[in-house]
Design a protein around this motif. Structure first.
Motif, PDB file in Angstrom:
ATOM      1  N   THR A  10       0.944  -1.030  -0.095  1.00  0.00           N
ATOM      2  CA  THR A  10      -0.075  -0.039   0.017  1.00  0.00           C
ATOM      3  C   THR A  10       0.795   1.236   0.112  1.00  0.00           C
ATOM      4  O   THR A  10       1.761   1.349   0.638  1.00  0.00           O
ATOM      5  CB  THR A  10      -0.803   0.072   1.359  1.00  0.00           C
ATOM      6  N   PHE A  11       0.456   2.245  -0.755  1.00  0.00           N
ATOM      7  CA  PHE A  11       1.407   3.366  -0.824  1.00  0.00           C
ATOM      8  C   PHE A  11       0.210   4.754  -0.499  1.00  0.00           C
ATOM      9  O   PHE A  11      -0.793   4.833  -0.966  1.00  0.00           O
ATOM     10  CB  PHE A  11       1.860   3.899  -2.227  1.00  0.00           C
ATOM     11  N   VAL A  12       0.692   5.565   0.440  1.00  0.00           N
ATOM     12  CA  VAL A  12      -0.225   6.603   0.924  1.00  0.00           C
ATOM     13  C   VAL A  12       0.666   7.814   1.204  1.00  0.00           C
ATOM     14  O   VAL A  12       1.787   7.756   1.615  1.00  0.00           O
ATOM     15  CB  VAL A  12      -0.835   6.268   2.543  1.00  0.00           C
ATOM     16  N   PRO A  13       0.129   9.168   0.461  1.00  0.00           N
ATOM     17  CA  PRO A  13       1.006  10.199   0.705  1.00  0.00           C
ATOM     18  C   PRO A  13       1.306  10.527   2.160  1.00  0.00           C
ATOM     19  O   PRO A  13       0.171  10.613   2.705  1.00  0.00           O
ATOM     20  CB  PRO A  13       0.351  11.222  -0.198  1.00  0.00           C
ATOM     21  N   VAL A  14       2.367  10.708   2.537  1.00  0.00           N
ATOM     22  CA  VAL A  14       2.794  11.315   4.013  1.00  0.00           C
ATOM     23  C   VAL A  14       2.169  12.455   4.052  1.00  0.00           C
ATOM     24  O   VAL A  14       1.673  12.798   5.373  1.00  0.00           O
ATOM     25  CB  VAL A  14       4.385  11.402   4.112  1.00  0.00           C
ATOM     26  N   GLN A  15       2.296  13.387   3.216  1.00  0.00           N
ATOM     27  CA  GLN A  15       1.527  14.752   3.382  1.00  0.00           C
ATOM     28  C   GLN A  15       0.032  14.773   3.659  1.00  0.00           C
ATOM     29  O   GLN A  15      -0.454  15.669   4.376  1.00  0.00           O
ATOM     30  CB  GLN A  15       1.806  15.718   2.186  1.00  0.00           C
ATOM     31  N   LEU A  16      -0.549  13.676   3.295  1.00  0.00           N
ATOM     32  CA  LEU A  16      -2.068  13.547   3.608  1.00  0.00           C
ATOM     33  C   LEU A  16      -2.432  13.115   4.806  1.00  0.00           C
ATOM     34  O   LEU A  16      -3.232  13.935   5.474  1.00  0.00           O
ATOM     35  CB  LEU A  16      -2.460  12.611   2.493  1.00  0.00           C
ATOM     36  N   ILE A  17      -1.964  12.379   5.444  1.00  0.00           N
ATOM     37  CA  ILE A  17      -1.993  11.668   6.818  1.00  0.00           C
ATOM     38  C   ILE A  17      -0.902  11.122   7.477  1.00  0.00           C
ATOM     39  O   ILE A  17       0.045  10.595   6.756  1.00  0.00           O
ATOM     40  CB  ILE A  17      -3.259  10.823   6.759  1.00  0.00           C
ATOM     41  N   HIS A  18      -0.920  11.070   8.869  1.00  0.00           N
ATOM     42  CA  HIS A  18       0.518  10.601   9.686  1.00  0.00           C
ATOM     43  C   HIS A  18      -0.194   9.012  10.005  1.00  0.00           C
ATOM     44  O   HIS A  18      -1.123   8.980  10.657  1.00  0.00           O
ATOM     45  CB  HIS A  18       0.710  11.194  10.785  1.00  0.00           C
ATOM     46  N   LEU A  19       0.670   8.293   9.546  1.00  0.00           N
ATOM     47  CA  LEU A  19       0.034   6.835   9.895  1.00  0.00           C
ATOM     48  C   LEU A  19       0.863   6.278  11.087  1.00  0.00           C
ATOM     49  O   LEU A  19       1.970   6.525  11.115  1.00  0.00           O
ATOM     50  CB  LEU A  19       0.340   5.897   8.669  1.00  0.00           C
TER      51      LEU A  19
END
Ligand code: 16G
Length: 239
Positions: A146-155
């Motif tokens: 899974t790839f999620v933009p870091v700028q969008l949300i802190h996981l």
């Protein structure tokens, strides 16, 4: 039960006889089946014929071979409707299975051109790259990257390891809206077959999902490899 005068090949007749026993529940899932030798003696056919029938049933997901243990009746395939946008955790819970993940890796990487385009971010921007093996009742079902933009949300790594990505996204106040998804047939490569506990070359489904938030922003790009012997995708169609 086996008719040697029939034009139907013997292996096919044996296959059908075994399938019937499984479908009728005479052979319960998880139970071990007889050895090739025993089958061959019972049906008065060669071991080669029995092996062919069993190989076909393994490939179709009716039977599962466990190295050094024997051949077992598989559980029913998991049927997943391709209508609602659900998470792995939700899907498994809805079917009464216990979902879990083995976190293979959790890191941030720079988006390449293709990923940046799909996630609508600039190239080299940071994205989370999360690799998980998804399990149902402790049985590996799929490998997911899974790839999620870091700028969008802190996981949070612990939450991803122990819980659900979608619940973490929703708990952070985002609303998941829709996704586009593709499915294609393939075969398990060596590394995948080891993780998924299936034979190298066994059928798998390659699934790619791109999910969007209600804001219109892409949330994730996911590449997954699902076991072909445990999964069946259902689509409702209306004319
Ligand atoms: C499903 C999705 C995947 C999503 C994940 C979230 C498919 C093919 N893929 O596995 O895109 O990231 O659910 O699951 O269905 P989670 O909330 O349980 O972590």
């Amino acid at each position: 039960m086996i008719d040697k005068t029939s034009p139907l090949p013997l292996y096919f007749q044996i296959e059908e006889a075994i399938k019937q026993k499984i479908d009728k529940g005479e052979w319960e899932s998880g139970s071990m089946i007889s050895s090739e030798r025993e089958f061959a003696e019972n049906y008065e056919v060669s071991r080669m014929t029995v092996r062919q029938a069993i190989n076909n049933l393994v490939n179709d997901g009716y039977l599962t071979r466990r190295k050094g243990k024997g051949t077992f009746v598989s559980g029913k395939k998991i049927e997943q409707k391709l209508l609602g946008l659900t998470s792995f955790t939700e899907d498994m819970k809805a079917r009464g299975y216990k979902p879990a993940s083995k976190l293979v890796s959790f890191q941030t990487v720079e988006a390449n051109h293709q990923l940046a385009k799909a996630l609508e971010i600039s190239q080299h921007e940071k994205v989370y790259e999360i690799k998980r093996v998804r399990l149902a009742n402790e049985i590996p079902m799929a490998i997911e990257t899974t790839f999620v933009p870091v700028q969008l949300i802190h996981l949070n790594e612990i939450h991803i390891k122990e819980g659900s990505l979608y619940s973490q996204v929703e708990n952070a106040g985002f609303h998941i809206d829709y996704a586009t998804q593709s499915l294609e047939a393939s075969i398990a490569r060596e590394a995948e077959s080891e993780i998924l506990e299936i034979a190298k070359g066994a059928p798998v489904l390659l699934i790619q999902r791109q999910t969007y938030l209600t804001t219109g922003k892409p949330l994730e790009v996911v590449h997954s490899v699902y076991r072909g012997d445990r999964y069946k995708f259902m689509i409702d169609m209306k004319r």
